[in-house]
Design an enzyme around this catalytic site. Structure first.
Site, short mmCIF file in Angstrom:
data_model
loop_
_atom_site.label_atom_id
_atom_site.label_comp_id
_atom_site.label_asym_id
_atom_site.label_seq_id
_atom_site.Cartn_x
_atom_site.Cartn_y
_atom_site.Cartn_z
N THR A 125 0.67 -1.22 -0.10
CA THR A 125 -0.02 -0.17 0.10
C THR A 125 0.81 1.20 0.00
OG1 THR A 125 -1.59 1.37 1.42
CG2 THR A 125 -0.27 -0.12 2.50
N ASP A 127 0.05 3.88 1.00
CA ASP A 127 -0.29 4.59 2.58
C ASP A 127 0.67 4.12 3.64
OD1 ASP A 127 -2.47 5.35 0.85
OD2 ASP A 127 -3.95 4.89 2.43
O1 F6P Z 1 -5.18 2.59 0.05
C1 F6P Z 1 -4.36 3.19 -0.97
C2 F6P Z 1 -5.18 4.28 -1.52
O2 F6P Z 1 -4.35 4.73 -2.57
C3 F6P Z 1 -5.79 5.31 -0.71
O3 F6P Z 1 -4.66 6.32 0.14
C4 F6P Z 1 -6.85 5.90 -1.31
O4 F6P Z 1 -7.81 6.38 -0.37
C5 F6P Z 1 -7.37 4.69 -2.01
O5 F6P Z 1 -6.20 3.86 -2.19
C6 F6P Z 1 -7.77 5.33 -3.45
O6 F6P Z 1 -8.13 3.97 -4.07
P1 F6P Z 1 -8.97 4.12 -5.51
O7 F6P Z 1 -8.07 3.42 -6.40
O8 F6P Z 1 -10.17 3.08 -5.37
O9 F6P Z 1 -9.44 5.63 -6.11
#
Ligand code: F6P
Length: 343
Positions: A125, A127
Site C-alpha cells: 500500500t 499509504d
Molecule cells: O489505500 C491506498 C489508496 O491509495 C488510498 O490512499 C486511497 O484512499 C485509495 O487507495 C484510493 O483508491 P481508488 O483506487 O479506489 O481510488
C-alpha cells in the site's frame, strides 16, 4: 511447483518488480511454473490467467501499474466464492498462491488460508499503514512525487502571497503527509491520527505572516479530520466491495476555511492518483524485489498463511493475521518532530 500470483486493491509502484522477482526466483532457481491471475481476486474466481514465463516479465521492473491489472473484487461476498476459488486451484493444479495486496486483499488470503488453501501474502500500500511489516513498497515513490509537488508549489505560492493546501493520500495514517511535508518544508501538516483545530492552524499561518513570510504550504492527508468528531471528507456515498468510502476533498474544505478565517488568498491542489502512477523509485524496485524473492522462498519452505515482512533491515515472515484489522499509525514522536517546523 505450480505457483499462482495476483495483485489486488489499489495499484502501487513496484508491483511489477514483485511479479518479476517471483517468476525469476521460481523458474530459474526452483524450476517452478508461475501463472498470473488477472485483476486481483476476480481472476481467481473466474480462472482468468496469464502464463508468466521469463518473456512475460522481461523489461517490467521500471514500469508502474501491474501487468496483471487489479480490482477490488471480494470473493467473500459471493456465497459460492470459496468453492470457485477452490475450483481454480484444482483447475490450475496450484501448489501455492502469492497474494500481493493491502488489508482487503490479504484479508481474503487469510480467509482462504483458514479454509486450508496454501497462500502467502506480500504487503502492498502506498499509504504505508499495513501492520506486520515496517515498510511497504510504493510508499517511497509516493513520497518522492508528493515532495516534488510541494517543492514546485513553493515558488508559485511565494510569487502570489498565497496559502497552498496540498492534499495527499493516506486514509487511516498520515505517513505520506508527514514524510513529504517535512521533506518539502511544509508549514503545517495535518494527518488522520491527529484531528486538527482550525483556529490553531490559522494561528500558525498568522505567526508566519508576522515573521514576514507571506506564503504558506499546508500538507493534509485525505483522511485528516477536524477535532470534534466529524468523519473524513468523502466523495459521495460510493462504497467499494470491502465497504470503504471514496475519500477526498478535505483540502477544498480546509482551503475555503483558511481563506475565510485569515483573509489570506488560498488555493488547493489534490495530488490524488498521480501519487500512485508511473515509474517506481530505485528504492521501491529493490524493496519489491526483496518481497517477491522472500515470498517465493516462503512457498518453498511451506510457510503458508503467512506474509513476507520487512523487520528493520531484514526480510522475515509473520502470520497473515498480524497484518489485518489495524493500521500502523504515525507515532507521536515522528509527528512531534514534524511540528518543530510548523508556522
Ligand atoms: O489505500 C491506498 C489508496 O491509495 C488510498 O490512499 C486511497 O484512499 C485509495 O487507495 C484510493 O483508491 P481508488 O483506487 O479506489 O481510488
Amino acid at each position: 511447483m505450480r505457483i499462482g500470483i495476483l495483485t489486488g486493491g489499489g495499484d502501487c509502484p513496484g508491483l511489477n518488480a514483485v511479479i518479476r522477482a517471483v517468476v525469476r526466483k521460481g523458474t530459474m532457481f526452483y524450476g517452478d511454473s508461475v501463472v498470473g491471475f488477472l485483476e486481483g481476486w476476480r481472476g481467481v474466481v473466474e480462472n482468468r490467467t496469464l502464463e508468466l514465463d521469463l518473456d512475460a516479465i522481461a523489461g517490467i521492473i521500471h514500469r508502474g501499474g501491474t501487468i496483471l491489472r487489479t480490482s477490488r473484487t471480494n470473493p467473500a461476498r459471493d456465497p459460492d466464492g470459496l468453492a470457485k476459488v477452490r475450483r481454480t486451484f484444482e483447475a490450475q493444479r496450484l501448489d501455492a498462491l502469492i497474494a500481493v495486496g493491502g488489508d482487503d486483499t490479504l484479508g481474503v488470503a487469510h480467509w482462504i488460508s483458514g479454509a486450508g488453501l496454501p497462500v502467502v501474502g506480500v504487503p502492498k500500500t502506498i499509504d504505508n499503514d499495513l501492520s506486520g511489516t515496517d515498510l511497504c513498497f510504493g510508499f517511497d515513490t509516493a513520497v518522492a512525487i508528493a515532495t516534488e509537488a510541494v517543492d514546485r508549489l513553493h515558488s508559485t505560492a511565494e510569487a502570489h502571497n498565497r496559502v497552498l493546501v496540498v492534499e495527499v493520500m493516506g486514509r487511516e495514517a498520515g505517513w505520506i503527509a508527514v514524510y513529504s511535508g517535512v521533506a518539502g518544508g511544509a508549514d503545517v501538516i495535518l494527518i488522520p491520527e491527529k484531528p486538527y483545530d482550525l483556529e490553531a492552524v490559522c494561528e500558525l499561518l498568522r505567526r508566519r505572516h508576522a515573521r514576514g513570510k507571506y506564503f504558506s504550504i499546508v500538507v493534509v492527508a485525505e483522511g485528516a479530520r477536524p477535532a470534534g468528531g466529524a468523519g473524513p471528507v468523502t466523495q459521495g456515498a460510493t462504497i467499494d466491495a470491502f465497504g470503504h468510502a471514496r475519500l477526498g476533498g478535505v483540502g477544498n474544505l480546509l482551503a475555503e476555511q483558511i481563506e475565510r478565517h485569515t483573509g489570506y488568498e488560498t488555493r488547493v491542489v489534490i495530488l490524488g492518483h498521480t501519487q500512485r502512477g508511473g515509474t517506481p523509485t530505485a528504492f521501491d524496485r529493490m524493496l519489491a524485489t526483496r518481497y517477491g524473492v522472500q515470498a517465493t522462498d516462503m512457498v518453498h519452505r511451506g510457510e503458508f498463511g503467512r506474509m513476507a515482512s520487512l523487520q528493520g533491515q531484514t526480510m522475515a515472515s509473520v502470520p497473515l493475521a498480524e497484518a489485518l484489522g489495524r493500521n500502523r499509525k504515525v507515532d507521536d514522536a515522528l509527528y512531534e518532530l514534524a511540528t518543530v517546523f510548523f508556522g
